[in-house]
Motif scaffolding. Sequence first.
Motif, PDB file in Angstrom:
ATOM      1  N   VAL A 270      47.967  12.234 -37.383  1.00  0.00           N
ATOM      2  CA  VAL A 270      47.230  11.984 -38.619  1.00  0.00           C
ATOM      3  C   VAL A 270      46.705  10.559 -38.528  1.00  0.00           C
ATOM      4  CG1 VAL A 270      47.353  11.899 -41.124  1.00  0.00           C
ATOM      5  CG2 VAL A 270      48.737  13.551 -39.889  1.00  0.00           C
ATOM      6  N   ASP A 271      45.395  10.381 -38.714  1.00  0.00           N
ATOM      7  CA  ASP A 271      44.775   9.084 -38.455  1.00  0.00           C
ATOM      8  C   ASP A 271      45.141   8.008 -39.476  1.00  0.00           C
ATOM      9  OD1 ASP A 271      43.598  10.009 -36.169  1.00  0.00           O
ATOM     10  OD2 ASP A 271      41.659  10.403 -37.103  1.00  0.00           O
ATOM     11  N   THR A 272      44.930   8.267 -40.759  1.00  0.00           N
ATOM     12  CA  THR A 272      45.098   7.226 -41.769  1.00  0.00           C
ATOM     13  C   THR A 272      45.996   7.700 -42.910  1.00  0.00           C
ATOM     14  OG1 THR A 272      43.189   7.932 -43.082  1.00  0.00           O
ATOM     15  CG2 THR A 272      42.770   6.358 -41.303  1.00  0.00           C
ATOM     16  N   PHE A 273      46.356   6.752 -43.757  1.00  0.00           N
ATOM     17  CA  PHE A 273      47.148   7.062 -44.940  1.00  0.00           C
ATOM     18  C   PHE A 273      46.393   8.010 -45.873  1.00  0.00           C
ATOM     19  CE2 PHE A 273      48.093   6.122 -49.392  1.00  0.00           C
ATOM     20  CZ  PHE A 273      49.437   6.406 -49.427  1.00  0.00           C
ATOM     21  N   TRP A 274      45.095   7.764 -46.048  1.00  0.00           N
ATOM     22  CA  TRP A 274      44.300   8.603 -46.954  1.00  0.00           C
ATOM     23  C   TRP A 274      44.137  10.015 -46.397  1.00  0.00           C
ATOM     24  CZ3 TRP A 274      44.508   6.760 -51.457  1.00  0.00           C
ATOM     25  CH2 TRP A 274      44.527   5.386 -51.661  1.00  0.00           C
ATOM     26  N   THR A 275      44.041  10.134 -45.098  1.00  0.00           N
ATOM     27  CA  THR A 275      44.003  11.456 -44.476  1.00  0.00           C
ATOM     28  C   THR A 275      45.319  12.185 -44.713  1.00  0.00           C
ATOM     29  OG1 THR A 275      42.523  10.589 -42.777  1.00  0.00           O
ATOM     30  CG2 THR A 275      43.584  12.680 -42.324  1.00  0.00           C
ATOM     31  N   ALA A 276      46.433  11.457 -44.597  1.00  0.00           N
ATOM     32  CA  ALA A 276      47.748  12.051 -44.849  1.00  0.00           C
ATOM     33  C   ALA A 276      47.877  12.484 -46.307  1.00  0.00           C
ATOM     34  CB  ALA A 276      48.856  11.065 -44.494  1.00  0.00           C
ATOM     35  N   THR A 277      47.330  11.686 -47.220  1.00  0.00           N
ATOM     36  CA  THR A 277      47.368  12.042 -48.638  1.00  0.00           C
ATOM     37  C   THR A 277      46.581  13.324 -48.893  1.00  0.00           C
ATOM     38  OG1 THR A 277      47.536   9.701 -49.229  1.00  0.00           O
ATOM     39  CG2 THR A 277      46.907  11.219 -50.977  1.00  0.00           C
ATOM     40  N   LEU A 278      45.363  13.387 -48.369  1.00  0.00           N
ATOM     41  CA  LEU A 278      44.541  14.583 -48.547  1.00  0.00           C
ATOM     42  C   LEU A 278      45.173  15.793 -47.875  1.00  0.00           C
ATOM     43  CD1 LEU A 278      41.929  15.740 -49.694  1.00  0.00           C
ATOM     44  CD2 LEU A 278      40.810  15.088 -47.555  1.00  0.00           C
ATOM     45  N   PHE A 279      45.729  15.604 -46.674  1.00  0.00           N
ATOM     46  CA  PHE A 279      46.401  16.689 -45.965  1.00  0.00           C
ATOM     47  C   PHE A 279      47.577  17.220 -46.784  1.00  0.00           C
ATOM     48  CE2 PHE A 279      49.642  18.227 -43.009  1.00  0.00           C
ATOM     49  CZ  PHE A 279      48.923  19.160 -42.290  1.00  0.00           C
ATOM     50  N   SER A 280      48.361  16.328 -47.369  1.00  0.00           N
ATOM     51  CA  SER A 280      49.522  16.775 -48.144  1.00  0.00           C
ATOM     52  C   SER A 280      49.091  17.517 -49.410  1.00  0.00           C
ATOM     53  CB  SER A 280      50.433  15.594 -48.478  1.00  0.00           C
ATOM     54  OG  SER A 280      50.186  15.051 -49.722  1.00  0.00           O
ATOM     55  N   ILE A 281      48.015  17.072 -50.041  1.00  0.00           N
ATOM     56  CA  ILE A 281      47.515  17.770 -51.242  1.00  0.00           C
ATOM     57  C   ILE A 281      47.034  19.166 -50.876  1.00  0.00           C
ATOM     58  CG2 ILE A 281      45.673  17.781 -52.970  1.00  0.00           C
ATOM     59  CD1 ILE A 281      45.895  14.696 -52.989  1.00  0.00           C
ATOM     60  N   ILE A 282      46.236  19.262 -49.811  1.00  0.00           N
ATOM     61  CA  ILE A 282      45.706  20.571 -49.404  1.00  0.00           C
ATOM     62  C   ILE A 282      46.840  21.493 -48.961  1.00  0.00           C
ATOM     63  CG2 ILE A 282      44.250  21.742 -47.706  1.00  0.00           C
ATOM     64  CD1 ILE A 282      42.431  19.263 -47.768  1.00  0.00           C
ATOM     65  N   LEU A 283      47.804  20.956 -48.208  1.00  0.00           N
ATOM     66  CA  LEU A 283      48.929  21.782 -47.760  1.00  0.00           C
ATOM     67  C   LEU A 283      49.758  22.271 -48.946  1.00  0.00           C
ATOM     68  CD1 LEU A 283      50.497  22.940 -45.348  1.00  0.00           C
ATOM     69  CD2 LEU A 283      51.838  20.830 -45.336  1.00  0.00           C
ATOM     70  N   SER A 284      50.028  21.406 -49.897  1.00  0.00           N
ATOM     71  CA  SER A 284      50.819  21.809 -51.061  1.00  0.00           C
ATOM     72  C   SER A 284      50.108  22.883 -51.878  1.00  0.00           C
ATOM     73  CB  SER A 284      51.102  20.604 -51.955  1.00  0.00           C
ATOM     74  OG  SER A 284      51.886  19.665 -51.294  1.00  0.00           O
TER      75      SER A 284
END
Length: 114
Positions: free
Chosen positions: A86-100
């Motif tokens: 995962v490249d950045t913190f914001w990418t991780a945030t968006l990834f976690s929202i979409i996954l949830s």
Amino acid sequence: MKIIIRIFITALLVLLIAHFMKGVTVDEFTTAITVAIVLALLNFFVKPVLVLFTLPVTFFTLGLFLLVINAIIILLCDHFVDGFKVDTFWTATLFSIILSLSQSLVFQFTGESK
């Protein structure tokens, strides 16, 4: 048996999201299964401790700080699992929202409960 199905579904969702989302890479399906297992373990052991330590901030932000905690969990998973990036913190945030959200939808349709 339910936990195996949940891990398999989460692994499929991780692969699907990584395919469409820039900044997230998963090498192969076995890596996605490892990501699903590590995410489950981190959510079970680490997340409650983080939530407890950040309770005042979470209360002050009306629960929005939980998004930061979820992103930290994703970044920890990135650190522990080779082949998951995962490249950045914001990418991780968006990834976690979409996954949830996608997990909620899929588990609702399949009849799985938390």
